[in-house]
Design an enzyme around this catalytic site. Sequence first.
Site, PDB file in Angstrom:
ATOM      1  N   TYR A   1       9.619  31.967  40.796  1.00  0.00           N
ATOM      2  CA  TYR A   1       9.100  32.271  39.214  1.00  0.00           C
ATOM      3  C   TYR A   1       8.353  31.341  38.865  1.00  0.00           C
ATOM      4  O   TYR A   1       8.703  30.277  38.594  1.00  0.00           O
ATOM      5  CB  TYR A   1      10.260  32.425  38.356  1.00  0.00           C
ATOM      6  CG  TYR A   1      11.202  33.670  38.605  1.00  0.00           C
ATOM      7  CD1 TYR A   1      10.908  34.575  39.590  1.00  0.00           C
ATOM      8  CD2 TYR A   1      12.497  33.512  38.214  1.00  0.00           C
ATOM      9  CE1 TYR A   1      11.787  35.645  40.057  1.00  0.00           C
ATOM     10  CE2 TYR A   1      13.445  34.711  38.376  1.00  0.00           C
ATOM     11  CZ  TYR A   1      13.047  35.612  39.305  1.00  0.00           C
ATOM     12  OH  TYR A   1      13.951  36.541  39.758  1.00  0.00           O
TER      13      TYR A   1
ATOM     14  N   GLY B   1      15.039  49.186  32.474  1.00  0.00           N
ATOM     15  CA  GLY B   1      13.937  49.747  33.021  1.00  0.00           C
ATOM     16  C   GLY B   1      12.380  49.128  33.156  1.00  0.00           C
ATOM     17  O   GLY B   1      11.455  49.688  32.856  1.00  0.00           O
TER      18      GLY B   1
ATOM     19  N   GLY C   1      11.512  47.590  30.498  1.00  0.00           N
ATOM     20  CA  GLY C   1      10.961  47.485  29.226  1.00  0.00           C
ATOM     21  C   GLY C   1      10.866  48.826  28.758  1.00  0.00           C
ATOM     22  O   GLY C   1      10.749  49.173  27.480  1.00  0.00           O
TER      23      GLY C   1
END
Length: 316
Positions: free
Chosen positions: A58, A207, A209
Amino acid sequence: MRTTTLGKNGPVVGRIGLGTMGMSFGYDPNGRDDDTSVKVIHRALELGVNLLDTADVYGPFTNEELVGRAIAGRRAEVVLSTKGGQTVDENGIHPNAGRPDQLRAAVDASLRRLGTEYVDLYFIHRLDPSVPLEESWGALAELVQAGKLRALGLSEVSLEEIRRAEKVHPVTAVQSEASLFTRGSLGDVLAHCNEQGIAFMPYSPLGRGVLAGAFSKPSDLPEGDWRKFLPRFGEEAMAHNNAIVDVVRGIADRHGVTLSQVALAWLLEQGEHVIPIPGTKRLKYLEDNAAGADVRLSAEDLAQLDALPEPLGASE
């Protein structure tokens, strides 16, 4: 915040965790604000959201540094989860770093970035198809014995792969995408986790957002957001999937809660050690998600949610 344990023998954690990826990677790349993200992490700990999840890719690498900055001086309050086993370049993320020497180096690098002597939970982010699972898992088991890692987990794996790993070293947690929109791992994998007392940590539990009511059409997504390239966020798919969101909204309205809280409460009903890790970099959404741990759905609500149709468009 209600609590559970991270697997049957793990530390006590809040029923809702915090995924930190979006604070510095993937979503809305122009909206990064490290100072605010640190405040979000601090507020999470105040609310009892003590399971923090990150990964070396990340950023790449910057998200672990951010988390390390946020937990400096507060390490004892945190159950820290990170992941390794992948590399990242201009062409994307690749599951090609599962050799024992690569994993040992990755763990040491993660510890440096996080500013800690140990990680509570370390995942193989994705299995390296060129390396036998047993070799990768065995190398990490040695790092548990060395005290660098407290427990091990697997991400996006099959039941057969979990069983292979269990023959080498206990599996404390499994992390997979799971939500009302994505239920593929909620069959035999979840059943095995529930039977064996393995923590199940759904990522993207909202999901990506959509189940938070954040987006109803592709143009709602920020520029540069990688979700724009996912089939589920195409024009036709989102128009179809909005009908599913409307059902969730109806239940939320009956209870006087939010869409997100209903989606998270449904996941919590799937098992004692199910710990969703919704990601956010905004205080408002953090507090909203944390309150989802206290929402109780009726049998009628659960039946209605269980019966939702499949969404249109693959999630990846």
